[in-house]
Write a protein that holds these residues in place. Sequence first.
Motif, mmCIF file in Angstrom:
data_model
loop_
_atom_site.group_PDB
_atom_site.id
_atom_site.type_symbol
_atom_site.label_atom_id
_atom_site.label_comp_id
_atom_site.label_asym_id
_atom_site.label_seq_id
_atom_site.Cartn_x
_atom_site.Cartn_y
_atom_site.Cartn_z
ATOM 1 N N ALA A 84 44.457 -39.181 40.327
ATOM 2 C CA ALA A 84 43.675 -40.145 41.103
ATOM 3 C C ALA A 84 43.850 -41.548 40.553
ATOM 4 N N ARG A 85 43.939 -41.663 39.236
ATOM 5 C CA ARG A 85 44.125 -42.965 38.604
ATOM 6 C C ARG A 85 45.541 -43.502 38.813
ATOM 7 N N ASP A 86 46.548 -42.638 38.665
ATOM 8 C CA ASP A 86 47.944 -43.078 38.673
ATOM 9 C C ASP A 86 48.545 -43.177 40.071
ATOM 10 N N GLU A 87 48.043 -42.376 41.017
ATOM 11 C CA GLU A 87 48.592 -42.356 42.383
ATOM 12 C C GLU A 87 47.465 -42.527 43.404
ATOM 13 N N PRO A 88 46.756 -43.649 43.359
ATOM 14 C CA PRO A 88 45.583 -43.790 44.222
ATOM 15 C C PRO A 88 45.899 -43.744 45.714
ATOM 16 N N LEU A 89 46.953 -44.426 46.151
ATOM 17 C CA LEU A 89 47.279 -44.425 47.582
ATOM 18 C C LEU A 89 47.651 -43.025 48.045
ATOM 19 N N LEU A 90 48.469 -42.358 47.282
ATOM 20 C CA LEU A 90 48.907 -41.013 47.640
ATOM 21 C C LEU A 90 47.733 -40.047 47.695
ATOM 22 N N MET A 91 46.892 -40.061 46.671
ATOM 23 C CA MET A 91 45.785 -39.110 46.616
ATOM 24 C C MET A 91 44.709 -39.431 47.652
ATOM 25 N N ARG A 92 44.476 -40.716 47.929
ATOM 26 C CA ARG A 92 43.504 -41.079 48.961
ATOM 27 C C ARG A 92 43.984 -40.589 50.334
ATOM 28 N N THR A 93 45.284 -40.755 50.587
ATOM 29 C CA THR A 93 45.853 -40.292 51.848
ATOM 30 C C THR A 93 45.761 -38.777 51.956
ATOM 31 N N HIS A 94 46.018 -38.093 50.869
ATOM 32 C CA HIS A 94 45.944 -36.631 50.848
ATOM 33 C C HIS A 94 44.526 -36.151 51.147
ATOM 34 N N MET A 95 43.549 -36.734 50.478
ATOM 35 C CA MET A 95 42.167 -36.300 50.680
ATOM 36 C C MET A 95 41.710 -36.603 52.108
ATOM 37 N N ALA A 96 42.118 -37.736 52.635
ATOM 38 C CA ALA A 96 41.760 -38.067 54.015
ATOM 39 C C ALA A 96 42.360 -37.056 54.982
ATOM 40 N N GLY A 97 43.577 -36.623 54.711
ATOM 41 C CA GLY A 97 44.235 -35.653 55.577
ATOM 42 C C GLY A 97 43.538 -34.311 55.589
ATOM 43 N N ILE A 98 43.027 -33.890 54.445
ATOM 44 C CA ILE A 98 42.319 -32.617 54.364
ATOM 45 C C ILE A 98 41.077 -32.629 55.252
ATOM 46 N N LEU A 99 40.475 -33.799 55.423
ATOM 47 C CA LEU A 99 39.250 -33.916 56.209
ATOM 48 C C LEU A 99 39.502 -34.093 57.700
ATOM 49 N N THR A 100 40.762 -34.088 58.129
ATOM 50 C CA THR A 100 41.068 -34.199 59.549
ATOM 51 C C THR A 100 40.896 -32.844 60.220
ATOM 52 N N ALA A 101 41.105 -32.823 61.525
ATOM 53 C CA ALA A 101 40.931 -31.585 62.285
ATOM 54 C C ALA A 101 41.888 -30.490 61.818
ATOM 55 N N ASP A 102 43.071 -30.881 61.336
ATOM 56 C CA ASP A 102 44.035 -29.883 60.868
ATOM 57 C C ASP A 102 43.562 -29.188 59.598
ATOM 58 N N GLY A 103 42.770 -29.906 58.807
ATOM 59 C CA GLY A 103 42.159 -29.310 57.631
ATOM 60 C C GLY A 103 43.132 -28.967 56.528
ATOM 61 N N PHE A 104 42.743 -27.974 55.735
ATOM 62 C CA PHE A 104 43.453 -27.583 54.530
ATOM 63 C C PHE A 104 44.640 -26.704 54.893
ATOM 64 N N VAL A 105 45.817 -27.060 54.420
ATOM 65 C CA VAL A 105 47.041 -26.338 54.754
ATOM 66 C C VAL A 105 47.364 -25.325 53.665
ATOM 67 N N GLN A 106 47.503 -24.067 54.054
ATOM 68 C CA GLN A 106 47.963 -23.033 53.136
ATOM 69 C C GLN A 106 49.485 -23.077 53.112
ATOM 70 N N CYS A 107 50.062 -23.199 51.922
ATOM 71 C CA CYS A 107 51.506 -23.289 51.782
ATOM 72 C C CYS A 107 51.884 -22.759 50.408
ATOM 73 N N PRO A 108 53.167 -22.511 50.158
ATOM 74 C CA PRO A 108 53.559 -22.005 48.839
ATOM 75 C C PRO A 108 53.131 -22.913 47.700
ATOM 76 N N GLU A 109 53.194 -24.222 47.907
ATOM 77 C CA GLU A 109 52.820 -25.153 46.845
ATOM 78 C C GLU A 109 51.329 -25.071 46.544
ATOM 79 N N GLN A 110 50.520 -24.936 47.594
ATOM 80 C CA GLN A 110 49.077 -24.814 47.387
ATOM 81 C C GLN A 110 48.746 -23.511 46.679
ATOM 82 N N ARG A 111 49.448 -22.429 47.023
ATOM 83 C CA ARG A 111 49.189 -21.141 46.374
ATOM 84 C C ARG A 111 49.547 -21.176 44.897
ATOM 85 N N ARG A 112 50.636 -21.841 44.552
ATOM 86 C CA ARG A 112 51.006 -21.958 43.137
ATOM 87 C C ARG A 112 49.961 -22.767 42.375
#
Length: 209
Positions: free
Chosen positions: A103-131
């Motif tokens: 969050a400290r080192d990649e604020p734009l990236l992490m803010r965009t990521h968190m905003a995306g999780i809160l959209t209608a598409d929600g949380f994406v299950q993927c191999p990277e998330q499972r790892r």
Amino acid sequence: MSPRSASVNEELRRRSRERLLRSTVELVAERGYEATTLGDIADRAGAARGLVSYYFPGKRQLLQSAVHRLMHLTLHAALERQPRTEDGRERLARAIDAILGLARDEPLLMRTHMAGILTADGFVQCPEQRRLAELLRDTVARYGSADVDADYPLLRALLMGAVVAVLLPGAPMPAARLRAELFQRYGLDWDLGVPPDGGPPGGTFPSHL
């Protein structure tokens, strides 16, 4: 020329996917989400543009997978850094510091990521998330949880909340304050993990809770 084996084809696909994920992180961190196109990502990765759609249904899903990959790599590096330890409390401290550090080192990236999780598409299950989930679950288990199935989602929620609080536009919380709250929640000594400069907020921090 003999045809490539199935294992070689699988490795080539893995490498192509990794390049796309890495390029997504780089471009969104540089330009922001809206200014980054799937074509830009394919070009940066040196891949055919149709390959992006082959692996990912859309840009939002691609970004989530890319950030989950980055989080997994960051967390793995933190847990395995020298001196390596099997101590569950130290490993949990490193995990908390790794996620807050993103969050400290990649604020734009992490803010965009968190905003995306809160959209209608929600949380994406993927191999990277499972790892990433497997690594966090293992951290909870080594910490000594008697109910990993209950304690892992709680840790995940607390870490997500801390990231949002650090990145909240107009009213960010200091990362050191959030770290202190999380460390007290889990009974961790302040000097575990990678303590920030300046000591704990308020100047005092119980050694054992």
